[in-house]
Design an enzyme around this catalytic site. Structure first.
Site, PDB file in Angstrom:
ATOM      1  CE1 TYR A  92      25.247  44.679 -93.316  1.00 32.47           C
ATOM      2  CE2 TYR A  92      25.939  43.340 -91.447  1.00 32.47           C
ATOM      3  CZ  TYR A  92      26.245  44.162 -92.510  1.00 32.47           C
ATOM      4  OH  TYR A  92      27.561  44.480 -92.785  1.00 32.47           O
ATOM      5  CB  SER A 101      29.673  41.458 -92.732  1.00 30.75           C
ATOM      6  OG  SER A 101      29.562  41.432 -91.326  1.00 30.75           O
TER       7      SER A 101
END
Length: 272
Positions: free
Chosen positions: A145, A132
């Site tokens: 995350y 990501s």
């Protein structure tokens, strides 16, 4: 002989789109999910399906070994399964941080360890790790995350150098916002936290950012196209930022840290 791909996290979104994209390239696709009922549509489309919870070591080993036993090869492993544990780090219990890493980091590691002996034996194969923009630039409220995706980025870089002599490629795909149910689960993870009361602006910011992110989100199919590009390429790039948001987001890592910190403080001022 058709090439064979094993894709994790296929119940919806990027995983499902990737399975269909590789199927369109006339690959044999083993699509996996924790509940095979969620991937019945992929089975009808022509994929093989298998139950896989990436937090279970035995299932990880078995699904790889069974794929190779049936087809004689594994050309590409796509580590896509994952979720976002959002929240200020003080508010996240260590057990939740562990669960975040168990799915997003240890899961891919389990599958990589299972796949590599088969790929080394054939001296061929590609591992695609779905990361990501959040694996390159950290954001307040996304520390858990961010940490998991930063880990995937670093592991992929190291792995690429370790396995290159065996003809194995490692590529990282870096989407920005994606139009999937991913954000909904992330919001649910927020709601389950025992909030300290010290970070209300961060919670408000993410409540507003969910709507904003939707405006710049790309489709799962667009991310799947990039994953497929990495899978089919004879010489894949180390990294594939996806679309404009991915490219600009990744470039933000070159900004001075104090500039980024100031930008976050500025954004949080408007969270009410």
């Amino acid at each position: 002989m058709e090439k064979v791909a094993l894709v994790t996290g296929c119940s919806s979104g990027i995983g499902a789109a990737t399975a269909r994209s590789l199927l369109a390239e006339e690959w044999t696709v083993v699509a996996t999910a924790r509940d095979t009922e969620d991937i019945a549509g992929l089975a009808e489309a022509g994929c093989e399906t298998a139950e896989l919870d990436v937090t279970k070591p035995a299932q990880c080993r078995n699904v790889v070994d069974e794929t190779v036993a049936e087809h004689g090869r594994l050309d590409c492993l796509v580590n896509n399964a994952g979720y976002a544990q959002l929240g200020p780090l003080e508010d996240i219990p260590t057990r939740d941080l562990h669960r975040q890493f168990d799915v997003n980091v240890y899961g891919p590691h389990r599958l990589i360890r299972a796949a590599l002996p088969h790929m080394r034996e054939r001296e061929d194969g590609t591992i695609v790790n779905v990361s990501s923009v959040s694996g390159r630039v950290a954001t307040p409220g996304m520390g858990a995350y961010n940490g998991s995706k930063f880990a995937i980025e670093g592991m992929s870089d190291a792995l690429r150098g370790e396995v290159s002599e065996y003809g194995i490629d490692v590529a990282v795909v870096e989407p920005g916002p994606v139009d999937t149910s991913f954000q909904e689960r992330a919001d649910d993870e927020f709601d389950d936290l025992d909030k300290s009361g010290a970070y209300e602006r961060i919670y408000e910011f993410f409540s507003d950012a969910s709507a904003v992110n939707g405006l710049g989100a790309v489709s799962p199919e667009r991310v799947a196209e990039v994953i497929t590009e990495a899978a089919v390429s004879p010489d894949p790039a180390p990294r594939y930022p996806v679309a404009r948001a991915g490219r600009f987001g990744v470039l933000a890592r070159f900004l001075p840290d104090r500039w980024l910190d100031a930008g976050y403080r500025f954004a949080l001022k408007f969270a009410r």
